[in-house]
Design a protein around this motif. Structure first.
Motif, PDB file in Angstrom:
ATOM      1  N   GLU A  19      -1.514   7.447   7.000  1.00 17.40           N
ATOM      2  CA  GLU A  19      -2.915   7.212   7.348  1.00 17.40           C
ATOM      3  C   GLU A  19      -3.802   8.231   6.644  1.00 17.40           C
ATOM      4  O   GLU A  19      -3.355   9.344   6.357  1.00 17.40           O
ATOM      5  N   ASP A  20      -5.036   7.818   6.443  1.00 20.24           N
ATOM      6  CA  ASP A  20      -6.007   8.698   5.805  1.00 20.24           C
ATOM      7  C   ASP A  20      -6.134  10.002   6.594  1.00 20.24           C
ATOM      8  O   ASP A  20      -6.155   9.990   7.824  1.00 20.24           O
ATOM      9  N   GLY A  21      -6.151  11.113   5.887  1.00 13.71           N
ATOM     10  CA  GLY A  21      -6.344  12.412   6.525  1.00 13.71           C
ATOM     11  C   GLY A  21      -5.061  13.114   6.913  1.00 13.71           C
ATOM     12  O   GLY A  21      -5.088  14.245   7.393  1.00 13.71           O
ATOM     13  N   GLU A  42      -1.607   5.398  -4.079  1.00 10.35           N
ATOM     14  CA  GLU A  42      -2.587   5.290  -2.984  1.00 10.35           C
ATOM     15  C   GLU A  42      -3.668   6.366  -3.133  1.00 10.35           C
ATOM     16  O   GLU A  42      -4.847   6.109  -2.886  1.00 10.35           O
ATOM     17  N   VAL A  43      -3.251   7.556  -3.510  1.00 12.87           N
ATOM     18  CA  VAL A  43      -4.207   8.658  -3.698  1.00 12.87           C
ATOM     19  C   VAL A  43      -5.181   8.295  -4.828  1.00 12.87           C
ATOM     20  O   VAL A  43      -6.397   8.517  -4.712  1.00 12.87           O
ATOM     21  N   ASP A  45      -6.137   5.484  -5.521  1.00  8.45           N
ATOM     22  CA  ASP A  45      -7.040   4.445  -5.000  1.00  8.45           C
ATOM     23  C   ASP A  45      -7.975   4.976  -3.918  1.00  8.45           C
ATOM     24  O   ASP A  45      -8.686   4.198  -3.278  1.00  8.45           O
ATOM     25  N   GLY A  46      -7.897   6.292  -3.617  1.00 13.93           N
ATOM     26  CA  GLY A  46      -8.868   6.876  -2.688  1.00 13.93           C
ATOM     27  C   GLY A  46      -8.309   7.415  -1.385  1.00 13.93           C
ATOM     28  O   GLY A  46      -9.057   7.984  -0.587  1.00 13.93           O
ATOM     29  N   LEU A  47      -7.007   7.235  -1.137  1.00 17.61           N
ATOM     30  CA  LEU A  47      -6.423   7.781   0.092  1.00 17.61           C
ATOM     31  C   LEU A  47      -6.516   9.306   0.065  1.00 17.61           C
ATOM     32  O   LEU A  47      -6.226   9.929  -0.968  1.00 17.61           O
ATOM     33  N   ILE A  48      -6.908   9.883   1.208  1.00 17.61           N
ATOM     34  CA  ILE A  48      -7.000  11.340   1.278  1.00 17.61           C
ATOM     35  C   ILE A  48      -5.843  11.863   2.121  1.00 17.61           C
ATOM     36  O   ILE A  48      -5.771  11.600   3.332  1.00 17.61           O
ATOM     37  N   VAL A  49      -4.919  12.548   1.475  1.00 16.78           N
ATOM     38  CA  VAL A  49      -3.793  13.187   2.174  1.00 16.78           C
ATOM     39  C   VAL A  49      -3.525  14.525   1.488  1.00 16.78           C
ATOM     40  O   VAL A  49      -3.980  14.764   0.366  1.00 16.78           O
TER      41      VAL A  49
END
Ligand code: 5RP
Length: 233
Positions: A19-21, A42-43, A45-49
């Motif tokens: 999940e994001d974050g 995914e990163v 594409d904008g996922l923030i982890v």
């Protein structure tokens, strides 16, 4: 390579849990590599982890793929760790450490809210022990420690274990990221994994062993066309 599609499908299924974050423990090995690569997509594409790698090898991989990493000593909470395994039984008990990263893998898994194991079906076993159990030991006194490890294995019900120092292709002992040696313990069958884990933990010179008991809540076995998710409570 054999099993690559199964490994990739297990990793694809594990991405659904991200999940994001989240702060994510990033495992080590060829199956975990698929997860890191998919996470990188995914990163992108904008996922923030933020990732916490379990080995120098995974750190290099994650950095090369642009996954933001968090120094382990700055970690407040690890929401999820995704890692491979050398064997997983029906209770979610594992043998890990084939890639010599078991110490950091266990520290990170144990600190995580959740651990998901991803594997190809060849890792699924009824009883642990066909894969040689890795035990990380200090270089100092390792021959003494090896004898005590043998005794602990016998005392926990393993009939005729064979304890070998792991060597690399150059014939030299493998040295872990933590500067230790690995003893590979050929057990055949480990009839009582928690008892073996306790016995090994009591041996001075043993830094950590590759039995992961009660850490993996979810084990995902990839198949050619999907994945089977096993939840252990
Ligand atoms: C590394 C490990 C790995 O997770 C384990 O060896 C499985 O690796 P692979 O996915 O390459 O089969 O424990 O220490």
């Amino acid at each position: 390579m054999a099993g690559e599609q199964e490994k990739r499908n297990a990793a694809i299924a594990a991405i659904d849990y991200v999940e994001d974050g989240m702060t994510l423990g990033l495992g080590t090995g060829s199956t975990a590599k698929h997860f890191v690569e998919l996470l990188a997509d995914e990163v992108a594409d904008g996922l923030i982890v933020r990732g916490v790698p379990t080995s120098a090898q995974t750190q290099r991989l994650a950095e090369a793929h642009g996954i933001p990493l968090l120094p382990v000593d700055q970690v407040q909470q690890i929401h999820l760790t995704v890692d491979g395994a050398d064997e997983a039984d029906g209770q979610g008990q594992l043998i890990k450490g084939g890639g010599a990263a078991l110490l950091r893998e266990k520290i990170i898994a144990n600190a995580s809210d959740q651990m998901i194991v991803i594997a190809d079906p060849s890792k699924q076993v009824e009883t642990l022990g066909a894969f040689p159990l890795p035990v990380e030991v200090t270089q100092f006194g390792f021959t003494i420690t090896a004898k005590k490890v043998f005794d602990a294995l016998v005392a926990s019900g393993i009939a005729r274990p064979k304890v070998e120092l792991r060597q690399g292709a150059d014939g030299q002992p493998v040295v872990t990221d933590g500067g230790n040696f690995i003893l590979d313990c050929h057990c055949g069958i480990i009839p009582d994994a928690p008892a073996t884990a306790r016995g090994l933990a009591d041996v001075p010179g043993v830094v950590e062993h590759g039995l992961f008991i009660g850490l993996a809540r979810t084990v995902i076995f990839g198949s050619q066309d999907g994945a089977i998710v096993l939840d252990h409570t």
